[in-house]
Motif scaffolding. Structure first.
Motif, short mmCIF file in Angstrom:
data_model
loop_
_atom_site.label_atom_id
_atom_site.label_comp_id
_atom_site.label_asym_id
_atom_site.label_seq_id
_atom_site.Cartn_x
_atom_site.Cartn_y
_atom_site.Cartn_z
N UNK A 161 86.78 1.64 6.48
CA UNK A 161 86.17 2.80 7.12
C UNK A 161 85.09 2.41 8.12
N UNK A 162 84.45 1.30 7.89
CA UNK A 162 83.39 0.86 8.79
C UNK A 162 83.92 0.62 10.20
N UNK A 163 83.02 0.62 11.15
CA UNK A 163 83.37 0.25 12.52
C UNK A 163 82.67 -1.06 12.86
N UNK A 164 83.02 -1.62 14.01
CA UNK A 164 82.45 -2.91 14.40
C UNK A 164 82.20 -2.94 15.89
N UNK A 165 81.31 -3.85 16.29
CA UNK A 165 81.04 -4.02 17.72
C UNK A 165 82.28 -4.46 18.48
N UNK A 166 83.18 -5.19 17.78
CA UNK A 166 84.43 -5.61 18.40
C UNK A 166 85.55 -5.39 17.39
N UNK A 167 86.58 -4.67 17.80
CA UNK A 167 87.73 -4.42 16.93
C UNK A 167 88.99 -4.95 17.61
N UNK A 168 89.76 -5.74 16.87
CA UNK A 168 90.97 -6.38 17.38
C UNK A 168 92.17 -5.68 16.76
N UNK A 197 79.76 -3.73 10.89
CA UNK A 197 80.43 -5.02 10.93
C UNK A 197 80.35 -5.62 12.33
N UNK A 198 80.42 -6.95 12.39
CA UNK A 198 80.41 -7.60 13.70
C UNK A 198 81.78 -7.53 14.38
N UNK A 199 82.84 -7.70 13.56
CA UNK A 199 84.19 -7.72 14.11
C UNK A 199 85.15 -7.27 13.02
N UNK A 200 86.18 -6.53 13.42
CA UNK A 200 87.22 -6.11 12.47
C UNK A 200 88.59 -6.36 13.10
N UNK A 201 89.44 -7.04 12.33
CA UNK A 201 90.86 -7.13 12.69
C UNK A 201 91.55 -5.94 12.03
N UNK A 202 92.27 -5.15 12.82
CA UNK A 202 92.98 -3.98 12.30
C UNK A 202 94.48 -4.29 12.18
N UNK A 203 95.05 -3.92 11.03
CA UNK A 203 96.50 -4.00 10.84
C UNK A 203 97.05 -5.41 11.09
N UNK A 204 96.57 -6.36 10.29
CA UNK A 204 97.07 -7.72 10.39
C UNK A 204 97.82 -8.08 9.10
N UNK A 205 98.68 -9.07 9.22
CA UNK A 205 99.46 -9.53 8.07
C UNK A 205 98.79 -10.78 7.51
N UNK A 206 98.43 -10.75 6.23
CA UNK A 206 97.90 -11.96 5.58
C UNK A 206 98.77 -12.40 4.41
N UNK A 207 99.72 -11.54 4.01
CA UNK A 207 100.60 -11.84 2.88
C UNK A 207 101.90 -11.10 3.13
#
Length: 407
Positions: free
Chosen positions: A34-41, A1-11
């Motif tokens: 499970x995937x990783x990304x070049x940038x993780x937020x 993945x290019x970017x992953x937001x971890x543990x965010x609230x969408x609902x």
């Protein structure tokens, strides 16, 4: 993945999730990716929302209120003041002020804007040309839909019908109109529909902007929409006259709007400022009836309209400020009503503008905003810091840098 937001609230009713972005799209939403990304937020429970959609804005005449004031605060003087200023606005001036506004929009989390760019024989096409240029220059930062807008009318100006057609040839995305500021409102509406059909474009009208309903033509617009098979392709701004009719007629009009699938832009900053200037007491709110439209199944949105000019002598370009103004003005403060406000800045205007890939769902464009609050319901209340703004997966603004990185 290019970017992953971890543990965010969408609902607010669901657990925290991860949201993955790849190739400009939302690739996956899950409790744990499970995937990783070049940038993780690391979201740490903060809210991630779809990018805000500004459905009605005038870029080229923003930030000019110091040049000539609207002393009376009336719509009539606002139109006159602006008409006097327009021939003095140079290409460089329009570009500089428009970029100021676009920068503010992006920093505030707006990823799409519909810009009404006006022209007439006195001004020429300078404003329209600049806005068309900005659409191309900043398409990686913010999507701009350009409306060919005849502020001074069409029928009453020699050469204006030809200029409207020329504006479409130049690349305008939408045919605009202002029926109440012309010799014949119905003929103006007919011209707009005929032009839109000729070029296969959607329609966006400044419609029935008055304190009373004496000259209201929205019913004619709706019937023409249905007759031409233009359902879902017409949007109207203002529509303040609809608040002045009897409840029975209002219900009939709203049912007609729903049948025609016409979207309505409520413009509280401008309409509260200019409206009811003749009222001596018990001053009316002069806003389109947002709750009745919403409850009647009409797509209703909140938008800015103007920023610091004769029509609206204030404004920041932040749609959350508009939402906070609309909450008390439109009686949207009740708990059930508050729950509908965020959609008036996101999914509703996205539908009105015909955006096909907007929203927080897998496969849609990664136009996203990470905000500094922990409940989706609080986004419209907290005026939270926009921590990060993404346009098709690219970071275009952060809280650390007050200027968009792409400007």
């Amino acid at each position: 993945m290019d970017l992953i937001f971890r543990n965010v609230r969408i609902d607010d009713a669901q657990p925290l999730v991860d949201v993955a972005v790849q190739a400009g799209k939302i690739a996956e939403i899950a409790q744990h990716i499970a995937s990783t990304a070049g940038r993780e937020i690391q979201g740490e429970g903060k809210v991630l929302v779809a990018g805000f959609v500004e459905g009605h804005l005038h870029l080229e005449k923003a930030n000019v209120m110091q040049r000539k004031a609207n002393r009376s605060g009336t719509l009539k003087e606002a139109i006159a003041v602006t008409a006097e200023l327009k021939p003095t606005l140079t290409r460089e001036d329009i570009r500089e002020r428009s970029i100021q506004v676009l920068r503010a929009l992006v920093q505030a989390g707006t990823t799409h804007v519909r810009a009404h760019a006006e022209f007439d024989p006195a001004q020429g096409f300078t404003g329209l040309e600049v806005v068309l240029e900005l659409r191309e220059a900043f398409r990686e930062v913010i999507d701009i839909q350009v409306v060919a807008f005849p502020q001074e009318g069409i029928l009453k100006l020699p050469g204006m019908p030809a200029m409207m057609a020329q504006a479409m040839e130049m690349g305008a995305d939408v045919v605009g109109g202002i029926p109440y500021n012309d010799l014949s409102a119905q003929e103006h509406i007919d011209f707009v529909f005929d032009l839109a059909k000729r070029y296969g474009k959607d329609i966006d009208l400044h419609q029935d902007f008055a304190d009373d309903a004496e000259h209201m033509t929205i019913e004619y617009v709706a019937r023409r929409t249905i007759a031409e098979g233009y359902q879902g392709r017409v949007c109207v701004g203002h529509l303040t006259s609809l608040a002045a009719v009897s409840p029975a007629r209002q219900a009939q009009v709203i049912a007609l709007l729903r049948e025609a699938d016409i979207s309505v832009m409520c413009l509280p900053a401008t309409d509260l400022h200019l409206g009811a200037r003749g009222d001596s007491h018990n001053v009316r709110r002069t806003l389109t009836p947002v709750r009745a439209l919403r409850d009647g199944g009409v797509t209703v949105c909140l938008a800015t309209n103007n920023i610091r000019n004769a029509f609206t002598p204030y404004g920041t370009g932040d749609l959350l400020h508009i939402a906070q103004l609309a909450i008390p003005a439109c009686h949207l403060g009740g708990a059930d009503d508050q729950a509908t406000v965020l959609s008036m800045l996101t999914t509703n205007p996205a539908k009105a503008l015909g955006l096909k890939h907007h929203g927080l769902a897998v496969g849609n464009d990664a136009d996203l905003v990470l905000v500094d609050c922990r409940a989706v319901a609080d986004v419209i209340l907290d005026l939270p810091t926009r921590l990060m703004v993404l346009k098709r997966g690219k970071v275009v603004a952060t809280a650390e840098h007050r200027r968009s990185v792409a400007f």
